[in-house]
Design an enzyme around this catalytic site. Structure first.
Site, PDB file in Angstrom:
ATOM      1  N   LYS A  41       0.835  -1.209   0.000  1.00 15.53           N
ATOM      2  CA  LYS A  41       0.000   0.000   0.000  1.00 15.53           C
ATOM      3  C   LYS A  41       0.870   1.260   0.000  1.00 15.53           C
ATOM      4  CE  LYS A  41      -0.263  -0.007   5.038  1.00 15.53           C
ATOM      5  NZ  LYS A  41      -1.010  -0.531   6.193  1.00 15.53           N
ATOM      6  N   TYR A 256      17.547  29.425   9.359  1.00 14.18           N
ATOM      7  CA  TYR A 256      16.352  30.063   9.936  1.00 14.18           C
ATOM      8  C   TYR A 256      16.301  29.896  11.443  1.00 14.18           C
ATOM      9  CZ  TYR A 256      14.479  30.189   5.175  1.00 14.18           C
ATOM     10  OH  TYR A 256      14.282  30.425   3.849  1.00 14.18           O
TER      11      TYR A 256
HETATM   12  C1  LIG Z   1      -0.273  -1.656   6.831  1.00  9.97           C
HETATM   13  C2  LIG Z   1      -0.883  -2.899   7.278  1.00  9.97           C
HETATM   14  C3  LIG Z   1      -0.107  -4.065   7.438  1.00  9.97           C
HETATM   15  C4  LIG Z   1       1.398  -4.070   7.305  1.00  9.97           C
HETATM   16  O1  LIG Z   1       1.961  -3.513   8.459  1.00  9.97           O
HETATM   17  P1  LIG Z   1       3.539  -3.498   8.717  1.00  9.97           P
HETATM   18  O2  LIG Z   1       3.654  -3.202  10.160  1.00  9.97           O
HETATM   19  O3  LIG Z   1       4.111  -2.426   7.869  1.00  9.97           O
HETATM   20  O4  LIG Z   1       4.060  -4.833   8.350  1.00  9.97           O
HETATM   21  C5  LIG Z   1      -0.760  -5.239   7.753  1.00  9.97           C
HETATM   22  N1  LIG Z   1      -2.105  -5.270   7.943  1.00  9.97           N
HETATM   23  C6  LIG Z   1      -2.871  -4.160   7.818  1.00  9.97           C
HETATM   24  C7  LIG Z   1      -4.336  -4.268   8.052  1.00  9.97           C
HETATM   25  C8  LIG Z   1      -2.289  -2.940   7.500  1.00  9.97           C
HETATM   26  O5  LIG Z   1      -3.058  -1.849   7.411  1.00  9.97           O
END
Ligand SMILES: *Cc1c(COP(=O)(O)O)cnc(C)c1O
Length: 388
Positions: A41, A256
């Site tokens: 994702k 800054y």
């Molecule tokens: C993002 C996500 C994962 C993966 O999580 P990681 O900690 O990056 O391995 C797994 N399950 C769900 C439902 C998620 O939203």
């Protein structure tokens, strides 16, 4: 017309072979009875969904999780043929897209379950149950009501999943509570495959792995649970070009807000990376960069396009304009950067990935493999052995 061609001043270098190696590490950790699904994702956490997915599929991964239907369709249009599941995207509205492209919805509520009944058994689906994160998923009561033993045979999910809230804290009681709630649903829905652990959950022990783990962070070299020694390979290197060097007199301020004041006459390099590229503003005055093997502190605030580095102690010939400074590498990883910036490593990585020019090392596929989206009709896809 003239066109301007120049090499990038900021490069995020992504080692695809390291991602494949991390997949193997996770597979060996969970053992042959447990499948490993890759979470790609958010553009594979900023690393590039197509390049990363292709590498993972080449390394034997047979199930990808994405956040949205668009991401799934993008993968399909680029000939990714393995099973793809979408964490949450309105199956009740877009059902026909799922069916026609062999995409698996994760069902999160009763409305979507009704749509599953309408779609019939041709539509493979996963079921998300809420066990303690209070986000998406069917409540335990809803699951019992629908899938009671001896109730008439419903079209069952091929995978039931839930998500842990506190898995990076090994001793947290929430983990045990969620696992036990999940086990109750798993037992009720048997035979079904269960999936509870994401990356940090890998280290909670076998009783958290069930049949399928869903890992993102671990593949991208993030050591979520802080396991020592760290079995994961770093995946990303980050470098930025020095644009200018100037002398700063003792007592003068840099940047800054004048948050840094030189306590000696200094040689300060200005490199062309800033928060626009995803470098967290909160690492001002808190990290060092590497220049040809030497370490040099970042001084002053992070600007939109620039950072300033004290190079007084490094031979001048190594750090003139045009030289590169390394911000992420073998000995300073995304975990270290995120800790210094007081943000999560996932946030740091997605921001850098979105903001920098990405270069790929060790692809297991020719570059044309990703460049020609194919006509939808020519797609040959399957939901693999995650179908029923
Ligand atoms: C993002 C996500 C994962 C993966 O999580 P990681 O900690 O990056 O391995 C797994 N399950 C769900 C439902 C998620 O939203």
């Amino acid at each position: 017309m003239m066109s301007l061609v120049r090499s990038a001043d900021v490069v995020l270098e992504i080692n695809l072979a390291a991602i494949q190696a991390n997949l193997q590490t996770v597979s060996s950790l969970v053992g042959p009875q447990v499948s490993v699904a890759a979470v790609v994702k958010s553009d594979a956490y900023g690393l590039g969904i197509l390049e990363v997915s292709r590498s993972l599929v080449d390394a034997g991964c047979s199930l990808l999780f994405v956040a949205s239907l668009e991401e799934a369709l993008l993968l399909r249009s680029c000939r990714i043929g393995v099973a793809i599941a979408v964490f949450r995207d309105e199956f009740d509205r877009y059902g026909k897209w799922y069916l026609s492209h062999s995409i698996i919805p994760v069902v999160n509520n009763c409305g979507e379950l009704l749509a599953i009944d309408t779609a019939g058994k041709a539509q493979t689906y996963f079921l998300n149950v809420e066990t303690g994160l209070s986000r998406f998923g069917l409540g335990l009561e809803d699951v019992r009501r629908r899938y009671q033993p001896h109730a008439f045979e419903k079209h069952r999910p091929s995978v039931v999943l839930s998500h842990l809230a506190c898995s990076e804290y090994l001793g947290d009681a929430t983990n045990v509570l969620q696992r036990d709630r999940f086990r109750a649903v798993y037992d009720l829905l048997r035979p079904v495959r269960g999936s509870l652990a994401a990356s940090a959950g890998l280290w909670l022990g076998k009783s958290y792995h069930f049949d399928l783990v869903r890992v993102g962070s671990a593949l991208y070299g993030i050591n979520t649970a802080g396991v020592q020694p760290n079995p994961l390979q770093p995946v990303a290197k980050l470098r930025a070009r020095i644009l200018d060097v100037r002398k700063v007199l003792r007592g003068e301020a840099v940047g800054y807000g004048a948050t840094f004041r030189a306590c000696r006459t200094s040689r300060v390099a200005i490199a062309g990376i800033g928060y626009k590229h995803g470098l967290p503003w909160t690492c001002a005055n808190r990290i060092s960069v590497r220049i040809a093997g030497h370490c040099a502190p970042l001084i002053g605030r992070i600007a939109m396009e620039y950072i300033t580095i004290d190079t007084t102690d490094i031979p001048e010939t190594l750090c003139g304009p045009g030289a590169f400074v390394e911000l992420l590498g073998e000995d300073f990883t995304i975990d270290d950067l995120a800790a210094a910036a007081m943000i999560s490593p996932q946030e740091a990585l997605t921001r850098l990935g979105a903001g920098c020019t990405r270069q790929y090392l060790n692809p297991s596929f020719p570059s044309e493999a990703l460049s020609k989206p194919v006509a939808q009709a020519a797609l040959k896809t399957s939901s693999g052995d995650f179908g029923r």
